[in-house]
Design a protein around this motif. Sequence first.
Motif, mmCIF file in Angstrom:
data_model
loop_
_atom_site.group_PDB
_atom_site.id
_atom_site.type_symbol
_atom_site.label_atom_id
_atom_site.label_comp_id
_atom_site.label_asym_id
_atom_site.label_seq_id
_atom_site.Cartn_x
_atom_site.Cartn_y
_atom_site.Cartn_z
ATOM 1 N N LEU A 87 -1.798 1.364 -5.708
ATOM 2 C CA LEU A 87 -1.573 1.172 -7.140
ATOM 3 C C LEU A 87 -2.006 2.390 -7.959
ATOM 4 C CD1 LEU A 87 -2.653 -2.562 -7.708
ATOM 5 C CD2 LEU A 87 -0.337 -1.632 -7.568
ATOM 6 N N GLY A 88 -2.542 3.411 -7.274
ATOM 7 C CA GLY A 88 -2.972 4.618 -7.969
ATOM 8 C C GLY A 88 -4.205 4.418 -8.842
ATOM 9 N N LEU A 89 -5.073 3.493 -8.445
ATOM 10 C CA LEU A 89 -6.288 3.244 -9.214
ATOM 11 C C LEU A 89 -7.446 4.112 -8.705
ATOM 12 C CD1 LEU A 89 -6.203 -0.677 -8.997
ATOM 13 C CD2 LEU A 89 -5.315 0.697 -10.882
ATOM 14 N N ILE A 90 -8.358 4.449 -9.581
ATOM 15 C CA ILE A 90 -9.648 5.094 -9.271
ATOM 16 C C ILE A 90 -9.529 6.442 -8.569
ATOM 17 C CG2 ILE A 90 -11.945 4.876 -8.201
ATOM 18 C CD1 ILE A 90 -11.466 1.787 -8.313
ATOM 19 N N GLY A 120 6.182 6.940 4.916
ATOM 20 C CA GLY A 120 6.863 5.649 4.987
ATOM 21 C C GLY A 120 5.860 4.505 4.964
ATOM 22 N N TRP A 121 4.785 4.686 5.706
ATOM 23 C CA TRP A 121 3.735 3.654 5.750
ATOM 24 C C TRP A 121 3.098 3.478 4.373
ATOM 25 C CZ3 TRP A 121 -1.870 3.723 5.751
ATOM 26 C CH2 TRP A 121 -2.460 2.534 6.205
ATOM 27 N N LEU A 122 2.853 4.631 3.708
ATOM 28 C CA LEU A 122 2.262 4.577 2.366
ATOM 29 C C LEU A 122 3.196 3.860 1.389
ATOM 30 C CD1 LEU A 122 0.555 8.059 1.740
ATOM 31 C CD2 LEU A 122 -0.523 5.882 2.299
ATOM 32 N N THR A 123 4.501 4.136 1.516
ATOM 33 C CA THR A 123 5.473 3.480 0.649
ATOM 34 C C THR A 123 5.469 1.969 0.881
ATOM 35 O OG1 THR A 123 6.807 5.466 0.882
ATOM 36 C CG2 THR A 123 7.888 3.557 -0.121
ATOM 37 N N ALA A 124 5.416 1.593 2.152
ATOM 38 C CA ALA A 124 5.381 0.165 2.481
ATOM 39 C C ALA A 124 4.161 -0.496 1.843
ATOM 40 C CB ALA A 124 5.358 -0.015 4.000
ATOM 41 N N LEU A 125 3.032 0.222 1.817
ATOM 42 C CA LEU A 125 1.818 -0.342 1.228
ATOM 43 C C LEU A 125 1.971 -0.570 -0.271
ATOM 44 C CD1 LEU A 125 -1.246 1.466 2.868
ATOM 45 C CD2 LEU A 125 -0.351 -0.801 3.345
ATOM 46 N N ARG A 126 2.917 0.168 -0.902
ATOM 47 C CA ARG A 126 3.076 0.045 -2.357
ATOM 48 C C ARG A 126 3.986 -1.121 -2.747
ATOM 49 N NH1 ARG A 126 2.299 5.802 -2.520
ATOM 50 N NH2 ARG A 126 4.468 6.178 -1.970
ATOM 51 N N SER A 127 4.631 -1.758 -1.776
ATOM 52 C CA SER A 127 5.524 -2.869 -2.115
ATOM 53 C C SER A 127 4.709 -4.032 -2.674
ATOM 54 C CB SER A 127 6.304 -3.325 -0.878
ATOM 55 O OG SER A 127 5.450 -4.084 -0.042
ATOM 56 N N PRO A 128 5.303 -4.787 -3.628
ATOM 57 C CA PRO A 128 4.568 -5.911 -4.230
ATOM 58 C C PRO A 128 4.071 -6.900 -3.174
ATOM 59 C CG PRO A 128 6.651 -5.538 -5.375
ATOM 60 C CD PRO A 128 6.654 -4.629 -4.186
ATOM 61 N N LEU A 129 4.877 -7.088 -2.131
ATOM 62 C CA LEU A 129 4.499 -8.014 -1.069
ATOM 63 C C LEU A 129 3.211 -7.557 -0.391
ATOM 64 C CD1 LEU A 129 5.780 -10.586 0.134
ATOM 65 C CD2 LEU A 129 6.584 -9.141 2.030
ATOM 66 N N SER A 130 3.149 -6.235 -0.155
ATOM 67 C CA SER A 130 1.970 -5.682 0.502
ATOM 68 C C SER A 130 0.742 -5.813 -0.395
ATOM 69 C CB SER A 130 2.204 -4.213 0.855
ATOM 70 O OG SER A 130 0.980 -3.608 1.210
ATOM 71 N N ILE A 131 0.923 -5.527 -1.694
ATOM 72 C CA ILE A 131 -0.204 -5.643 -2.631
ATOM 73 C C ILE A 131 -0.720 -7.085 -2.657
ATOM 74 C CG2 ILE A 131 -0.936 -5.388 -5.044
ATOM 75 C CD1 ILE A 131 -0.264 -2.681 -3.974
ATOM 76 N N ALA A 132 0.223 -8.030 -2.763
ATOM 77 C CA ALA A 132 -0.160 -9.443 -2.786
ATOM 78 C C ALA A 132 -0.886 -9.808 -1.486
ATOM 79 C CB ALA A 132 1.071 -10.321 -2.971
ATOM 80 N N GLY A 133 -0.330 -9.338 -0.372
ATOM 81 C CA GLY A 133 -0.952 -9.599 0.929
ATOM 82 C C GLY A 133 -2.358 -9.049 1.003
ATOM 83 N N HIS A 134 -2.541 -7.836 0.481
ATOM 84 C CA HIS A 134 -3.869 -7.231 0.527
ATOM 85 C C HIS A 134 -4.861 -7.927 -0.404
ATOM 86 C CE1 HIS A 134 -2.119 -3.979 2.940
ATOM 87 N NE2 HIS A 134 -3.370 -3.741 3.303
#
Lengths: 122, 251, 137
Positions: free
Chosen positions: A41-44, C62-76
Amino acid sequence: MSANLKRSNQPIFWLLFGAGGMLSALLGPMLVFITGIAIPLGLIFSPETMSYSHMHAFAHHWIGAGFIWVIVSLFLWHAGHRIFHSLHDVGIHAGTLARIICYGIPLLATVLAARSLIPSLI
Amino acid sequence: MSEIEKIIPIEVLRYRPEQDTEPVLQTFQVPFTDDMSVLQGLQYIKDYLDGSLSFRWSCRMAICGSCGMMVNGIPSLSCKTFLRDYYPVGLRIEALAHFPIERDLVIVMDDFIEKLESIKPYIIPKKPRTLIEGEYLQTPTERDAYEQFSSCINCMLCYAACPQYGLNSKFIGPGIMALLHRYNIDSRDGGKAQRMEMVNAEDGVFDCTAVGYCSKVCPKHVDPGNAVNLNKMESAKDYFLRFVMPKGTGK
Amino acid sequence: MRAVAPNRRRPYVRSMVGWWRKNPYFVEYMIHEGSAFFVAAYALILMVGLLRLTQGEAAWNGWLTALRSPLSIAGHLILLVAMLYHAWTWFTIMPITLPPIFVAGKRLSATAITAGGLAATLLTSVLLLLLVWRLGT
């Protein structure tokens, strides 16, 4: 008592479980926050923090490589051992298949992680 | 001033092997006063309502360990649990969980007794002393080390609290481990090596998953869960150090 | 041989099916045991990241992009809650697993041990945050 006094091999798995449990209790929440929430999310942190060059350098240093290896493998040993016993708790008894899955995945990940990291150190 | 008589419903899990194929619940309306224990409620039932009700009891003061039962699903000493705390809803009494029911609230404790014998619950002197040589002396600090674990009254509430024992009765279990530990850490004892065989075995301490409920229900604050878990570390040491230590010194 | 009366004993063994639903204490136990699935999931995500890292820059990005998906954020976010719950319960059980600790002749209470563990998590978290922040700049 007709007890089976065969020595258990669980000490090995119990120690790995304990080490992984302690490590994930101490570092798990912040690691998840950093890699899964703050960085995406580009935080911190600076956007460069987990860039390819940064992480490549990190994995090429023995401390960084050791850290990644210990985190990935011990978290999995912790989880595998716990799930193995939970299966027994819900009535799926500790068969060979349960053993292969619960301890095989951590073992595989430990080897695979080492294989990925060691070449970067040499 | 006369006290108004209060009546509490007590549901009891009955099992009479000669007539019941499986346990059945039976409710009794029991008059009680605020100072009456659950055990006294059962005694009232036996004396005035149904003489066939079977249950174990002896001291009525939480020291003999005979009257353990499930009170509303919680392993309890019935002499130390009071009817007033369940009024007016009532309560359900069942035989201690995880043990086979012999009859009504009486359980089969053979397994527990066998395990108790197997761990040699007595001091095995390092070197036997003759009468002339006098007592086996111990300092207050050495005594403090095991005192808590020596408070066990063999009431088996911890076994009724232990799902691992319920799932696999071969597991050595919490109370026996507390007693085993009590002797192992006694400065006068030399039997640890013999007892470690039970600890290290496949159905020794590692069947425990640190649920911790055993220590919660213990009426004597023995903390049997602590005894089990301390012995996981002891067993792990024993597992690895046996390769390093010469035989007989590592244990 | 002595004559033996017919054995009327017929001990009844109760079923363990659904045992963990019968007591709130056991329900909580099963939930905290379940935290293992989340710990495993996170380790596998990192494992994938490590493999992508060895495959070069494009794979890593590619892995970093996958981490930015809303699904990944919600999962995390879910993983974060599970990890915190794991830490909390790990240190709640710790008084049972640790040998007695004496401070100034008095045995450390269970509450003090749990509080100590949680304080340690707080400390390591702050240190990790500062370290990563420092390394990133």
